[in-house]
Structures are given as C-alpha cells and as structure tokens.
Design an enzyme around this catalytic site. Structure first.
Site, PDB file in Angstrom:
ATOM      1  N   CYS A  75     -16.306  27.440  41.128  1.00 55.47           N
ATOM      2  CA  CYS A  75     -15.586  28.648  41.564  1.00 55.47           C
ATOM      3  C   CYS A  75     -15.096  28.351  42.923  1.00 55.47           C
ATOM      4  O   CYS A  75     -15.434  27.211  43.634  1.00 55.47           O
ATOM      5  CB  CYS A  75     -16.584  29.579  41.686  1.00 55.47           C
ATOM      6  SG  CYS A  75     -17.194  30.469  40.333  1.00 55.47           S
ATOM      7  N   GLY A  89     -11.386  27.495  39.744  1.00 55.45           N
ATOM      8  CA  GLY A  89     -11.847  28.486  38.870  1.00 55.45           C
ATOM      9  C   GLY A  89     -10.562  29.311  38.593  1.00 55.45           C
ATOM     10  O   GLY A  89      -9.864  29.857  39.499  1.00 55.45           O
ATOM     11  N   ASN A 137     -20.009  30.488  44.937  1.00 47.78           N
ATOM     12  CA  ASN A 137     -19.669  29.125  44.229  1.00 47.78           C
ATOM     13  C   ASN A 137     -21.131  28.273  43.980  1.00 47.78           C
ATOM     14  O   ASN A 137     -21.846  28.023  44.978  1.00 47.78           O
ATOM     15  CB  ASN A 137     -18.645  28.187  45.147  1.00 47.78           C
ATOM     16  CG  ASN A 137     -18.392  26.909  44.436  1.00 47.78           C
ATOM     17  OD1 ASN A 137     -18.219  26.067  45.301  1.00 47.78           O
ATOM     18  ND2 ASN A 137     -18.450  26.730  43.128  1.00 47.78           N
ATOM     19  N   GLY A 138     -21.352  27.817  42.567  1.00 47.36           N
ATOM     20  CA  GLY A 138     -22.501  27.281  42.341  1.00 47.36           C
ATOM     21  C   GLY A 138     -23.161  27.838  41.217  1.00 47.36           C
ATOM     22  O   GLY A 138     -22.381  28.948  40.604  1.00 47.36           O
ATOM     23  N   TYR A 184     -13.426  14.348  40.847  1.00 48.63           N
ATOM     24  CA  TYR A 184     -12.516  15.314  40.175  1.00 48.63           C
ATOM     25  C   TYR A 184     -12.148  16.656  40.868  1.00 48.63           C
ATOM     26  O   TYR A 184     -11.175  17.035  40.849  1.00 48.63           O
ATOM     27  CB  TYR A 184     -12.901  15.166  38.795  1.00 48.63           C
ATOM     28  CG  TYR A 184     -12.290  16.282  38.013  1.00 48.63           C
ATOM     29  CD1 TYR A 184     -11.016  16.036  37.343  1.00 48.63           C
ATOM     30  CD2 TYR A 184     -12.682  17.605  37.642  1.00 48.63           C
ATOM     31  CE1 TYR A 184     -10.489  17.195  36.696  1.00 48.63           C
ATOM     32  CE2 TYR A 184     -12.260  18.497  37.053  1.00 48.63           C
ATOM     33  CZ  TYR A 184     -10.922  18.557  36.386  1.00 48.63           C
ATOM     34  OH  TYR A 184     -10.461  19.187  35.889  1.00 48.63           O
TER      35      TYR A 184
END
Ligand code: SF4
Length: 541
Positions: free
Chosen positions: A47, A74, A148-149, A299
């Site tokens: 995210c 995301g 995020n996570g 990435y």
C-alpha cells in the site's frame, strides 16, 4: 463512492451516495489487474500512505498528487480523508487514484490536514468496505487511518476490539462498528485507537501501538492533529518531509518530491510522530530493532526513492554490476524486462562491457484495464504487457535481466517470445535470490507451493523456463549492494527467517477475518471464504 462525515460534538455518519448509487459514474471494481492473467502474477505491492498538515494549502490536492506518486504500491482502491478542524470527510472508492478522484471531488475536500491511501489488499478482500482510510468516531471527535504493511496478530486484535468497554455516551456495540463489514487488520487498529474516553488519542496510541505485531507504517488523524508511526522493525518505509507551511509524511521520498516537500528523515522504527499547531512532537513507543524489507530495494520502491540514505536506482545498478561479475555471459546485447529490470540491466551492461539495448516494449497501462479481456486476447498472455522488438533482437545472443521469479510462468513465456522473435540464445539473470517463502508483512507473492524456487533448483528452473542459462544474485551480494547490514534487513522470502515471529498458520492469511467473521461482523455481512489462513502458504511443500 461514499462521503463519510463526522462532527466532533454530534458524531454522525452520513452516506451521501452508496458505492453503487444509481446514475453514478461507473468505476472499476479493483480486481481486474489480477484477472487479466491470473497465471502471470508478480509480487503484489502492499500500500501507499500519505499524510499532510499544512494550513493554507490545498491538502486534498497535495494528497492526490502524493498518492499519484505512490500508485505503484497499491492499485485496488484509493481514498483521502480531510479535516477542517471541526469534522473529517473521507472519500474512497475502488480503482486507481486518477479514477477515484476528479476535480470536483477534491474541491469538496476542504481543510488543513489530510491522510491518503492507495491499497493492495493483504488482510481482507479487495472490497469497498476494506478501502482506506478507515474511519471511526471517538468520544470527542473522530479518526481516519491509513496503513501500509500487514499485522500478524490479527485474531488477538479482533478479540481486544470485542472486549473494549463501551465509551461513556456510546449508544451500543453496533454504533461503534460503523464499518461493520470490514475484514481488514487496519480497521481493528482504528477501533482500538478510537477508544480513548479518558485520555488523548496520542496517549492512547502509546498504549495500543506496542500491542501490534507485524509490519505497520501508519498515518492517521483526528480533527486537529496528524500522526505517523512505524513498527519497531521498520519493515515498510515511512519518511518525513517539510513544506514551507507544513509537514508531509509518506511511504516513499518520491511522494515528497512530487508535492515540493524537502526530505527531512525517515520516521524511525518504533517512533510516534504528532504534528499540529504546536509543531512536531516525537516519542518512542518501543525499542527499535530494524529489519527493513530487502525486497523494497529489489522491486517494490520506486527507483527515484531514497531508503536508508541510498537511491534505489543506484542500488539496483550496483546489483546488476555484481550479477555481471558473478555470472558473466557470452552475449551480444543486454536487455531489461521493463521497467523493474532496467537499472540492474544497465549495471550488468556496464560491468560486462556488453551493449545495453531495448528489446522489449512495455504497455504501462494494460495491467489496469477495467475491460475484461476476451479469450483470444487472454491467450496472448505476456504480449498484453510486453512486445519484443524483432529488429533489435533477431540473431542476437541476449542477456535478459529481470527482478525476480515467482511462479516462472512469466519468464517461460518471455523466453519463448524472444526465441520466436529470432533470439539466438537467451541468458536470464535475476537481481534477487530465489523467492522460496511467502511474505506475511505486506507483500503478496504466492503460496509456498506456487513458488517455483521452492521445489526446483536453479538448473531445473532454467530448464523449466527454456533459457540457455539462468543465474540469481546471491543474498550476500544483494545485501552488500544495499549497504545496509544484513542483520538490519528482513530477508524472510529468501531465507525463511521471519524477524517477527508468526502465529499458528491458521491464524494468518489474507482472508483470515472472512474465515473468522463472528467477532467483528455484527450484521452478518462478512462472507465466509473457504481456505482462509496461511496453513496452505506455509505448510504445503
Ligand atoms: S518477507 Fe520479503 S517481501 Fe516480505 S518484508 Fe521480508 S524481505 Fe520484504
């Protein structure tokens, strides 16, 4: 689409228009990226989060452009919450940032602080209810939170939410569960933070954050204050930036650049930051034990982002150099698999002396169409994304540089396509070690059974994808390229060493709360999904 409004004193939820309101502009359902070619999935990002406190600025537009820069993290849904000091408005929907928001929507979001989110689902399905920022009323106002996570003690947190006492003046449990058909871990944290009848939200955060396990980079807000916090391992990135008239918090520095904020520093692992008219306050809610995600370097993060003081592009070029030194090839041309393989291919060409060229052209937009491809189009597979330049590659011995191999289907199709286009030899070089283990901290790879490197040796994978040679960078070389000490990195997807202990496999997984809906689903709205939990991901060979 839906606007959620809260007033600090009267506390209410107002639906302006439901997600499927008649006459509403048709929007994407947030699922077709995967449906486009389900056998061709790469790593799915976690995210992007963005927060801004800036009186006098158009914080909704700053958030929009911040999320725009984080779109790669995301792509299923997007949302922005804005406060004008009296109430918080949340607007969220399924789709890309540019599909969810338009000029008139942003015009309606007036205020001086905001948080935004772009989602790829890791716990909880890709649904409108699970889109973020999440929203909750509190005893003296409301909060909106973006995450995020991925948390690993979700069932424990679900139990804690169930056991929360009723706040004075609260109507009933149902009233507290306004987002009662959510099935994500984030809503549980929002519920825990929102319960602070006798203390401040900031003090409540210091109580709640140490209870969480797993990966979290949060930004959240009440009507007046912007907050940010990062898990003690700092698994996902989170940075602080300065505007002339305010502050910004974002997943990556690239989002600071796009809104003209200067980079200040990373939010430290275990740190809580609060920003309001009194300035910036910082405190520690846990001892830091840094374990930043190694895959961000390979990435996930944008090449123009800084992590641990390193420009990601430079790290990836260095990975390519190391690949060339460790695994040279007799070849005529080095080509990247665009775009994530590009910097490493540049490094490989530089260190090997083999010319660099463009052999594949990427359609950057096709992965996000909302038109279901026909069977004929689907059978073209990889050509939906990549098309070879026959004139460039015909008769050549190629080195093809890619970032990772997950299932191997993409590389198999790629090698076949390059041979059909006239390549004489295809030597594949991968800028990460073999991915053998699933990630439970916010990246969706595949189950263990689906990861090709879990069952096959590199030689067998080479034969499976039909390449003339295949080599992966070693873990030591990759870590050296980041300049971050090995002990300060999470590398679990490569070596199976999980820095945050995992619970029982059946207590993990994307659809955990769909599988255990009883505690949160007061209306019975959650859908039971067979096969939830991570027992499959971990235990199948
Ligand atoms: S398991 Fe891999 S992708 Fe997940 S946080 Fe660790 S290094 Fe990153």
């Amino acid at each position: 689409m839906r606007l959620t409004a809260s007033s600090g004193s009267t506390r209410r939820l107002r639906d302006v228009a439901g997600p499927t309101a008649p006459g509403a502009r048709r929007r994407g359902d947030g699922r077709l990226t995967n449906d486009l070619n389900p056998h061709d999935l790469g790593p799915q990002d976690a995210c992007g989060v963005f927060g801004v406190w800036a009186p006098g600025e158009d914080v909704a537009k700053l958030s929009y452009f911040g999320l725009y820069a984080l779109q790669h993290r995301g792509q299923e849904s997007a949302g922005i919450a804005v406060s004008n000091g009296r109430q918080i408005l949340v607007y969220k929907d399924m789709g890309l940032v540019s599909q969810v928001f338009d000029e008139s929507t942003l015009e309606a979001l007036k205020g001086h602080l905001a948080v935004g989110h772009s989602r790829y689902s890791t716990t909880g399905g890709s649904t409108w209810a699970n889109a973020q920022p999440t929203f909750r009323p509190t005893a003296d106002g409301s909060i909106a939170l973006a995450h995020n996570g991925n948390l690993t003690n979700t069932l424990e947190l679900q139990q804690m939410v169930k056991e929360l006492p009723h706040a004075p003046g609260e109507l009933d449990f149902h009233a507290r569960n306004l987002e009662n058909n959510t099935t994500n871990d984030t809503s549980l944290v929002t519920a825990l933070l929102a319960y602070h009848p006798d203390t401040s939200l900031e003090a409540r955060a210091v109580e709640v954050l140490p209870l969480l396990r797993g990966a979290f980079s949060f930004v959240w807000m009440d009507e007046n204050t912007l907050y940010a916090a990062r898990d003690p391992q700092g698994i996902r990135p989170l940075v602080l930036g300065r505007l002339e008239r305010g502050w910004v918090v974002a997943s990556e520095t690239a989002a600071l650049d796009i809104v003209g904020a200067s980079y200040v520093r990373e939010v430290e692992p275990g740190e809580l930051v609060a920003i309001d008219e009194d300035g910036l306050r910082t405190s520690s809610f846990a001892d830091p034990a840094p374990k930043g995600c190694l895959f961000e370097f390979v990435y996930l993060a944008r090449p123009d982002t800084l992590i641990s003081g390193q420009r990601i592009h430079s790290v990836r070029v260095e990975i390519g150099r190391k690949l060339a030194r460790a695994f040279p090839a007799e070849a005529d041309l080095v080509i990247p698999v665009p775009e994530s393989g590009t910097p490493a291919a540049i490094g490989y060409a530089e260190a090997s002396g083999i010319p660099y060229g463009t052999g594949l052209v990427k359609n950057s937009y096709v992965g996000r169409t909302f038109i279901q491809p026909s069977q004929t189009i689907r059978q073209l597979g990889i050509r939906l994304k990549l098309n070879p330049l026959r004139d460039v590659i015909e008769g050549k011995r190629l080195v093809v540089v890619d970032d990772s191999i997950v299932r191997g289907n993409t590389q198999r199709a790629l090698v076949r396509m390059l041979r059909e286009a006239g390549a004489r030899e295809v030597h594949v070089r991968i800028s990460s070690p073999p991915v053998k283990w699933p990630c439970f901290y916010g990246i969706d790879f595949a189950t263990r059974a689906e990861l090709i490197a879990n069952g096959l040796s590199p030689e067998e994978i080479c034969a499976s994808i039909g390449a003339d040679s295949l080599h992966y960078i070693s873990l030591d070389d990759l870590v050296e390229a980041t300049t971050v000490p090995m002990d300060n990195l999470c590398r679990a997807c490569f070596d199976g060493t999980y820095p945050v202990p995992l619970p029982e496999p059946e207590h993990l997984g994307k659809h955990l709360l769909e599988s255990f809906p009883d505690l949160l689903d007061v209306d019975g709205l959650a859908v039971s999904v067979a096969g939830g939990g991570a027992s499959d991901a971990l235990e199948r060979p």
